[in-house]
Each structure stands twice: as C-alpha cells, then as structure tokens.
Enzyme design. Structure first.
Site, short mmCIF file in Angstrom:
data_model
loop_
_atom_site.label_atom_id
_atom_site.label_comp_id
_atom_site.label_asym_id
_atom_site.label_seq_id
_atom_site.Cartn_x
_atom_site.Cartn_y
_atom_site.Cartn_z
N CYS A 76 0.86 -1.19 0.00
CA CYS A 76 0.00 0.00 0.00
C CYS A 76 0.89 1.24 0.00
CB CYS A 76 -0.88 -0.04 1.24
SG CYS A 76 -1.84 1.43 1.60
N HIS A 77 0.36 2.37 -0.46
CA HIS A 77 1.14 3.62 -0.43
C HIS A 77 1.53 4.02 0.99
CE1 HIS A 77 1.19 4.88 -4.64
NE2 HIS A 77 -0.01 4.37 -4.75
N THR A 78 0.77 3.58 1.98
CA THR A 78 1.14 3.86 3.37
C THR A 78 2.46 3.20 3.72
OG1 THR A 78 -1.20 4.00 3.94
CG2 THR A 78 0.35 3.74 5.75
N HIS A 133 1.37 -3.84 6.46
CA HIS A 133 0.16 -3.72 7.30
C HIS A 133 -1.08 -4.29 6.63
CE1 HIS A 133 -0.28 -0.26 4.67
NE2 HIS A 133 -1.51 -0.08 5.11
N GLU A 134 -0.94 -4.86 5.44
CA GLU A 134 -2.03 -5.60 4.81
C GLU A 134 -1.60 -7.06 4.73
OE1 GLU A 134 -3.28 -4.18 1.00
OE2 GLU A 134 -3.65 -2.14 1.69
N CYS A 143 -8.94 -1.23 21.32
CA CYS A 143 -9.00 -1.71 22.71
C CYS A 143 -10.42 -2.12 23.11
CB CYS A 143 -8.49 -0.62 23.66
SG CYS A 143 -9.58 0.83 23.80
N CYS A 152 -12.00 2.37 25.16
CA CYS A 152 -11.91 3.83 25.17
C CYS A 152 -13.20 4.45 24.65
CB CYS A 152 -10.71 4.31 24.34
SG CYS A 152 -10.90 4.11 22.55
N CYS A 181 -13.89 3.78 20.88
CA CYS A 181 -14.36 2.42 20.60
C CYS A 181 -15.82 2.25 21.04
CB CYS A 181 -13.48 1.39 21.29
SG CYS A 181 -11.88 1.11 20.50
N CYS A 209 -9.42 4.43 17.60
CA CYS A 209 -9.10 3.97 18.95
C CYS A 209 -7.90 4.71 19.55
CB CYS A 209 -8.83 2.47 18.92
SG CYS A 209 -8.24 1.79 20.49
N ARG A 265 -3.71 4.90 18.53
CA ARG A 265 -2.94 6.12 18.30
C ARG A 265 -1.71 6.20 19.20
NH1 ARG A 265 -6.23 9.90 15.39
NH2 ARG A 265 -7.42 8.58 13.96
N CYS A 304 -6.74 -3.02 4.22
CA CYS A 304 -6.57 -1.56 4.25
C CYS A 304 -7.32 -0.88 3.12
CB CYS A 304 -5.09 -1.17 4.19
SG CYS A 304 -4.82 0.62 4.30
N ARG A 320 -2.57 -2.87 -7.06
CA ARG A 320 -2.25 -3.60 -5.84
C ARG A 320 -1.34 -4.77 -6.19
NH1 ARG A 320 -3.13 -0.15 -2.76
NH2 ARG A 320 -4.29 -0.21 -0.78
#
Length: 373
Positions: A48-50, A69-70, A98, A101, A104, A112, A116, A174, A368
């Site tokens: 991903c670009h992230t 992260h994917e 979590c 919080c 959530c 969440c 963060r 993602c 992708r």
C-alpha cells in the site's frame, strides 16, 4: 520461531528503492503467543502507499521495524486469553482496537486511542520480533505482515469466510475497506447520486465499487494514468477523465450538469482536494480520504460559496468502519460476487522483491501487488 521478514532500519529520504534497498530481508525470531496474542502464518500480504510513506520517513515509525500492514493468513497458535479465534481459522489483519476507550464505545474503533498511542508495539505495549543481534524489532501498525509469521493481539486477527482466496483477502486489510467505506459508510451516499473518484488506485477503485453497491448513477473517475481507466470502467465507472489532458472540474460540471453530489479525494494532494471541492453541486459533499504527505497543507477554497451553497467537507479514516464487523462483511460480498478484488491485483511478487515492488507502486505502474512471504 524463525521467520523471514522485510525490516526497515533506515528510511530512504530520496525514494531510491532500487539503489538504497531500504527493506532488508533477514531472519527474525517471532515469540510464541501469550495472553491475548495470536500467531498468524502469513499466506499473502499486499503493498500500500502507506508502506511507502513509512519507508521514506513520512510516518515517524520507530526502527528497526518489520514492515507491512495488509495481510491474510491462517491462525497457527493462540495465547491462553484468546476467546475469538481457533487454530486453523482464516484471518485478515485489521488494526488495534481496545474496545474500552470512548472512541471504541462510540463505534469508532478506527480512531481507537490505544491504536494512536501504540507506536511500534502491540496493543499490550509488547513486541514479539527479535533480530539476529538480540535487539527487539518493532511492529508496523500493530500488524507487520511482510514476514512469514507475525504475532498480533486478537482483535487485529479478524476471522473471515474460508471461501475467499487469501491472496485476495489480503486486500481487505486496508485499501478496500478504506475506499468502499468512504463512499458507502462515511459519506453514506444515496441511490441515484453522482459521484466523482479522484485517484484510480486500489482505494479509488474500491470506492467505485462502493458507489455501485449504493446505487450511484454517475460514477466519474479522474486519474493521470490512462491504463487504469479500463479497470475503472469494469468496476462500474460511467466516465473517466485524464486530468493531464483536460480540466477535470470543467468536465465534471459538463457531465453532471453543474456539479457532483459527492467527490472523493483518494490521493491526499492539496490541488486534487481543491478540485474535489470545486466540482461539487449545491449541497454537495467533498470527502478527504487520502492522507497528505505532510501534516499541514495550504489549500484555496471559496468559503463564501461553501456557505451560500451549503457544501460540506468531511474526512474519512479507514472508511469510518468498525473493522471486526466490516472486514467479514466485505469478505462475504467477495464470495457472493458483489465485490471484486481479483482485477485489482496487478502483480504478485516474492518477499525478496519488496524494494522493486515499492518502486513500481510509487511510479504508478501498479494498483495492488500481492507479496508472498
């Protein structure tokens, strides 16, 4: 347990993926899961670009970090406090949440507070990767999917229908929920709406499919890479615009008869966002989905027109979805033939080629890419 992984020790400030080879392929030790942890054998990951933003130093991740992260895979082992999964379950990796919080509890697990605050660790504050020198390696987004095995907390490993191929399911981690969710959930478009998607990458084309699912009648895709337009039309776009050849705002107004009900900046570029706002009809909504490369950006917007014509601007992060609910739903839509992922996969590469894959993605050649550990 030993696992081959792509590890970032130093960012490449000049985006030289092929020269610097920033992602180093090495063997790491993955700890056995304890407590709420789940050990997942990664069958497929996706780029991903992230990920690129991380590798070029835009996201400030602590290092060394195991990238990715994917991902999708099979549960290999579980800790003694895991209640939602069993060994052998097929899972897509989501994000830390979590469940306690205020965000959530409002149904906004995508925002969440624990997520963060957990820079480079699992929700518990732990890490589970160790390098050959004995140093701890960080997790990326509490996930780290560019590895043969990863440990995550149980809410991150989201069980999905076993009928969806895992090399497609990884995309649900993602880009798909971000694009579909921006249109169908965050904006909650009405049937018969006119929609403009700026950016025909994985997120943008997922947004096209979200517009189709919600019954939009005009779906316009804007990009600078003509090769992506055929896929956009197959996904359900009614019109395409090459913004290198014509003014997209003028063309959108011409197609829609004055402006679109909804516009989506899937790119995160200030000028693209300006165009998204300028393309709106009266009472239209512009949605910022793509994340800009810098936190503060200057944009020029006619505020008087925003007020007099009741136009709106909203942000959409991760499709504004509660991922443990959204990801299984999207997987079921794929199995039912209502959501297509196969066409979004433009190449499949081994983990050893991760630097080459990043170079190709940044240069616009891919939508992708599936990464096979």
């Amino acid at each position: 347990m030993e696992s081959k992984a792509a590890v970032l020790h130093e960012s490449t400030k000049n985006h030289d993926f092929l020269g610097d080879l920033p992602a180093k392929i090495e063997m790491v030790e993955v700890s056995e899961p304890t407590g709420e942890e789940v050990l997942v054998k990664i069958e497929a990951a996706s780029l991903c670009h992230t990920d690129i933003s991380c590798v070029v130093g835009e996201t400030g991740e602590p290092k060394p970090v195991v990238l990715g992260h994917e991902g999708a895979g099979i549960v290999a082992a579980i800790g003694d406090e895991v209640t939602t999964l069993e060994v052998g379950d097929h899972v897509v990796l989501g994000r830390i949440a979590c469940g306690k919080c205020i965000r959530c509890r409002m149904g906004k697990s995508n925002l969440c507070l624990s997520r963060r605050q957990s820079k480079g660790t699992l929700r518990t504050g732990d890490t589970s990767f160790t390098g050959s020198n004995g140093d701890s390696y960080y997790h990326y987004h509490g996930v780290s999917s560019f590895t043969e095995y990863t440990n995550v907390t149980q809410e991150v490993a989201i069980k999905v229908n076993k009928e969806i191929p895992l090399e497609q399911a990884t995309l649900l981690g993602c880009g798909i929920f971000t694009g579909v969710g921006a249109v169908a959930n965050a904006a909650d478009i009405e049937p018969g709406s006119s929609v403009v998607i700026f950016g025909a990458g994985g997120v943008g084309l997922s947004g096209v499919q979200g517009a189709v699912l919600r019954g939009a009648t005009e779906i316009i895709v804007v990009d600078v890479v003509p090769s992506k337009f055929d896929i956009a039309l197959k996904m359900g776009a009614t019109n395409t615009i090459n913004s290198m050849e014509e003014d997209p705002v003028d063309r959108i107004r011409e197609i829609t008869g004055g402006g679109a009900n909804y516009t989506f900046d899937m790119v995160g570029h200030p000028r693209v966002f300006e165009q998204a706002v300028e393309s709106l009809a009266v009472s239209g909504t512009a949605v910022l989905v793509g994340t800009p490369s810098t936190p503060v950006n200057e944009v020029s917007i006619n505020l008087r027109e925003m007020v007099k014509n009741e136009k709106r601007i909203i942000g959409a992060f991760n499709g504004s979805y509660n991922l443990p609910i959204a990801i299984p739903m999207l997987a079921d839509l794929v199995v039912e033939g209502k959501l297509s992922l196969k066409e979004l996969i433009t190449s499949s590469l081994p983990l050893d080629k991760i630097n080459e894959a990043m170079y190709q993605l940044e240069n616009g050649a891919e939508i992708r890419q599936v990464i096979v550990p």
